[in-house]
Design an enzyme around this catalytic site. Structure first.
Site, PDB file in Angstrom:
ATOM      1  N   HIS A  57     -18.518 -49.442  29.984  1.00  0.00           N
ATOM      2  CA  HIS A  57     -19.229 -50.661  30.413  1.00  0.00           C
ATOM      3  C   HIS A  57     -18.991 -51.790  29.411  1.00  0.00           C
ATOM      4  CE1 HIS A  57     -23.068 -52.402  32.412  1.00  0.00           C
ATOM      5  NE2 HIS A  57     -22.344 -53.391  31.880  1.00  0.00           N
ATOM      6  N   HIS A  59     -17.744 -56.218  29.061  1.00  0.00           N
ATOM      7  CA  HIS A  59     -17.435 -57.527  29.654  1.00  0.00           C
ATOM      8  C   HIS A  59     -16.442 -58.205  28.707  1.00  0.00           C
ATOM      9  CE1 HIS A  59     -21.031 -57.387  32.375  1.00  0.00           C
ATOM     10  NE2 HIS A  59     -21.476 -56.596  31.412  1.00  0.00           N
ATOM     11  N   PHE A  60     -15.204 -58.329  29.144  1.00  0.00           N
ATOM     12  CA  PHE A  60     -14.164 -58.903  28.266  1.00  0.00           C
ATOM     13  C   PHE A  60     -13.875 -60.373  28.583  1.00  0.00           C
ATOM     14  CE2 PHE A  60     -11.791 -54.936  26.400  1.00  0.00           C
ATOM     15  CZ  PHE A  60     -12.932 -54.587  25.690  1.00  0.00           C
ATOM     16  N   ARG A  61     -14.533 -60.934  29.610  1.00  0.00           N
ATOM     17  CA  ARG A  61     -14.589 -62.392  29.834  1.00  0.00           C
ATOM     18  C   ARG A  61     -13.323 -63.049  30.355  1.00  0.00           C
ATOM     19  NH1 ARG A  61     -19.759 -61.854  30.056  1.00  0.00           N
ATOM     20  NH2 ARG A  61     -20.918 -61.929  28.114  1.00  0.00           N
ATOM     21  N   ASN A  91     -17.976 -59.678  36.455  1.00  0.00           N
ATOM     22  CA  ASN A  91     -18.594 -61.018  36.385  1.00  0.00           C
ATOM     23  C   ASN A  91     -17.790 -61.986  35.522  1.00  0.00           C
ATOM     24  OD1 ASN A  91     -19.357 -59.563  34.100  1.00  0.00           O
ATOM     25  ND2 ASN A  91     -21.303 -60.631  33.858  1.00  0.00           N
ATOM     26  N   HIS A 188     -26.396 -52.321  38.162  1.00  0.00           N
ATOM     27  CA  HIS A 188     -27.380 -52.926  37.260  1.00  0.00           C
ATOM     28  C   HIS A 188     -28.696 -52.882  38.023  1.00  0.00           C
ATOM     29  CE1 HIS A 188     -28.513 -56.310  34.329  1.00  0.00           C
ATOM     30  NE2 HIS A 188     -29.589 -56.066  35.048  1.00  0.00           N
ATOM     31  N   HIS A 241     -26.658 -49.037  31.985  1.00  0.00           N
ATOM     32  CA  HIS A 241     -27.601 -49.389  30.903  1.00  0.00           C
ATOM     33  C   HIS A 241     -29.080 -49.084  31.217  1.00  0.00           C
ATOM     34  CE1 HIS A 241     -27.603 -52.878  33.479  1.00  0.00           C
ATOM     35  NE2 HIS A 241     -26.530 -53.412  32.923  1.00  0.00           N
ATOM     36  N   ASP A 314     -22.169 -52.001  27.159  1.00  0.00           N
ATOM     37  CA  ASP A 314     -22.465 -53.287  27.805  1.00  0.00           C
ATOM     38  C   ASP A 314     -22.036 -54.438  26.878  1.00  0.00           C
ATOM     39  OD1 ASP A 314     -23.211 -55.078  29.708  1.00  0.00           O
ATOM     40  OD2 ASP A 314     -25.379 -54.808  29.471  1.00  0.00           O
ATOM     41  N   HIS A 318     -21.057 -63.444  23.665  1.00  0.00           N
ATOM     42  CA  HIS A 318     -21.334 -64.868  23.888  1.00  0.00           C
ATOM     43  C   HIS A 318     -21.186 -65.547  22.533  1.00  0.00           C
ATOM     44  CE1 HIS A 318     -23.079 -64.347  27.925  1.00  0.00           C
ATOM     45  NE2 HIS A 318     -23.744 -63.321  27.458  1.00  0.00           N
TER      46      HIS A 318
END
Ligand code: DOR
Ligand code: ZN
Length: 441
Positions: A57, A59-61, A91, A188, A241, A314, A318
């Protein structure tokens, strides 16, 4: 092809350990003491040898949010943390709703050496489900290739970064279709109505209101709802999560009922709780929120009794300037974690809270099986990615030494025991990456 001998290390299995020399020739492992010589040797006495970890899990953007991070930057962070396979969330911008968007991500990932990046597809509307169906059931070489890179469907049952909440009418259809085509759903789990009701009753602007506005019951309601769909349709279902004692109880019950339900917990929900808002403020704002210390303790218990299948980070980078935004409740939710998971868990292992075998089960064997990733363990004749760990090294976690593009960690100053020393990739003929001096013993 060169040969490599890893001498005297302790090979960790799910159910135990053994001191074994590992000889790798032509990319293939052979185990056991043999009178071999090799082009290169690693003296691994006192070190632990394990398959490199899977973080199911992250998020590599990329694409669209590359001011925060990129596949390249976060893959470096992953590898430095002993992780060489990740499952990346939809996302991004554009979101991974279509064959076209998935194809673009797969092409980008092919340029990245440090990590094998697999992708979830997402869906908010019925037409997105048809895109997933094409990938999952398509017979063309193109679709078969995409399916190999796709780990299933990710649903946001409540909004989070990117606002990808699925339309309520589409949720049924998603569970029904995924059951038909044999694709798993990862969700989620928070309930939008429970969150809206709690938020409406909250007047505080402090960041500590975040877990009051997204309360523990919200997670439980959402898991309970999803489990009724699993009961109806038989869909393989994974709770992302898991953060609460109540949620863990629902997963425990679903498993006892024999339903195909699995779950993961994050390091931040294990190691942080609402008491940390005071010191860390918006740095520990994420969805689902950090919970009470009783919830953290319940998650550790759920690991011990087998309710929890995976630990996954997760990882959600940012920028610091974004996290410091005012008012605090408008700061984006999410924390980086892919590089700090291993040191946190090794430190708990050194304290006897978890075994090294459990770490491998939770961060390799189970995610590999749940998402059918096809990663190889260290066995006779295999070609796995190999992680060599020094379990005794004591060090302090410093963001300035980590690799994520975001440049910060909620675990700044954590006194760790245990560190990744070498991460050897089968795809690189087990060479050491020269650019990462921290991995050279
Ligand atoms: O805290 C979170 N951050 N939770 C999510 O669900 C998404 C993630 C992100 O992408 O930033
Ligand atoms: Zn996430």
């Amino acid at each position: 092809m060169s040969s490599l001998l890893i001498r005297g290390g302790t090979l960790i299995h799910q159910n135990g350990e053994s001191i074994t020399d590992i000889y790798i020739q032509n990319g293939v492992v052979s185990l056991g003491a043999k009178e071999q010589t090799a082009d290169r040797e690693i003296h691994a006495e006192g070190m632990l040898i394990v398959p490199a970890l899977i973080d199911c899990h992250v998020h590599f953007r990329e694409p669209g949010l590359t001011h925060k991070a990129t596949m390249l930057s976060e893959s470096k962070a992953a590898r430095a943390g002993g992780v060489t396979t990740v499952c990346e969330m939809p996302n991004t911008n554009p979101p991974t709703f279509t064959v076209e968007a998935l194809t673009d991500k797969v092409r980008r990932a092919e340029q990245v050496q440090d990590c094998d990046i697999r992708f979830f597809m997402g869906a908010t509307q019925p037409e997105h489900l048809q895109e997933l169906r094409s990938v999952w059931t398509g017979t063309s070489e193109e679709m078969k290739h995409l399916k190999k890179r796709c780990c299933g469907l990710k649903l946001f049952l409540e909004n989070s970064t990117g606002n990808l909440k699925i339309e309520p009418e589409t949720v049924h259809e998603a569970f029904k279709m995924c059951s038909e085509i044999g694709c798993s759903i990862t969700a989620h789990c928070e309930d939008p109505l429970a969150n809206a009701t709690a938020a409406a009753a909250t007047t505080s602007n402090d960041v500590s209101a975040h877990d009051i506005m997204r309360p523990a019951e919200s997670e439980a309601i959402s898991i309970e709802y999803a489990v009724t769909l699993v009961r109806n349709f038989g869909t393989r279902f994974h709770v992302a999560h898991l953060s609460t004692a109540l949620g863990a109880d629902y997963v425990r019950q679903a498993k006892a009922e024999g339903l195909p339900v699995t779950c993961e917990v994050t390091p931040h929900h294990l190691y942080l709780h609402t008491g940390h808002y005071k010191e860390l403020g918006t740095l520990v704002k994420m969805n689902p929120p950090i919970r009470s210390d009783a919830d953290s303790a319940a998650l550790w218990k759920a690991i011990a009794d087998g309710t929890v299948d995976c630990i996954a980070t997760d990882h959600a980078p940012h920028l610091l300037e974004e996290k410091r935004q005012h008012p605090p409740l408008s700061a984006p939710s999410g924390v980086p974690g892919v590089e700090t998971m291993l040191p946190l868990l090794l430190t708990s292992a050194a304290k006897g809270i978890i075994s090294y075998g459990d770490i491998i089960r939770l961060c390799f064997t189970n995610p590999n099986a749940i998402y059918r990733l096809g990663k190889q363990d260290i066995t006779e004749g295999s070609s796995p990615d190999i992680l060599i760990i020094d379990p005794s090294e004591k060090w302090i976690v410093r963001a300035s030494e980590l690799h994520s593009a975001c440049g910060w960690t909620p675990f700044e100053g954590f006194a760790a025991q245990g560190r990744s020393k070498y991460v050897l990739k089968a795809s690189e003929d087990f060479q050491l990456p020269p650019e990462n001096p921290s991995q050279v013993v």
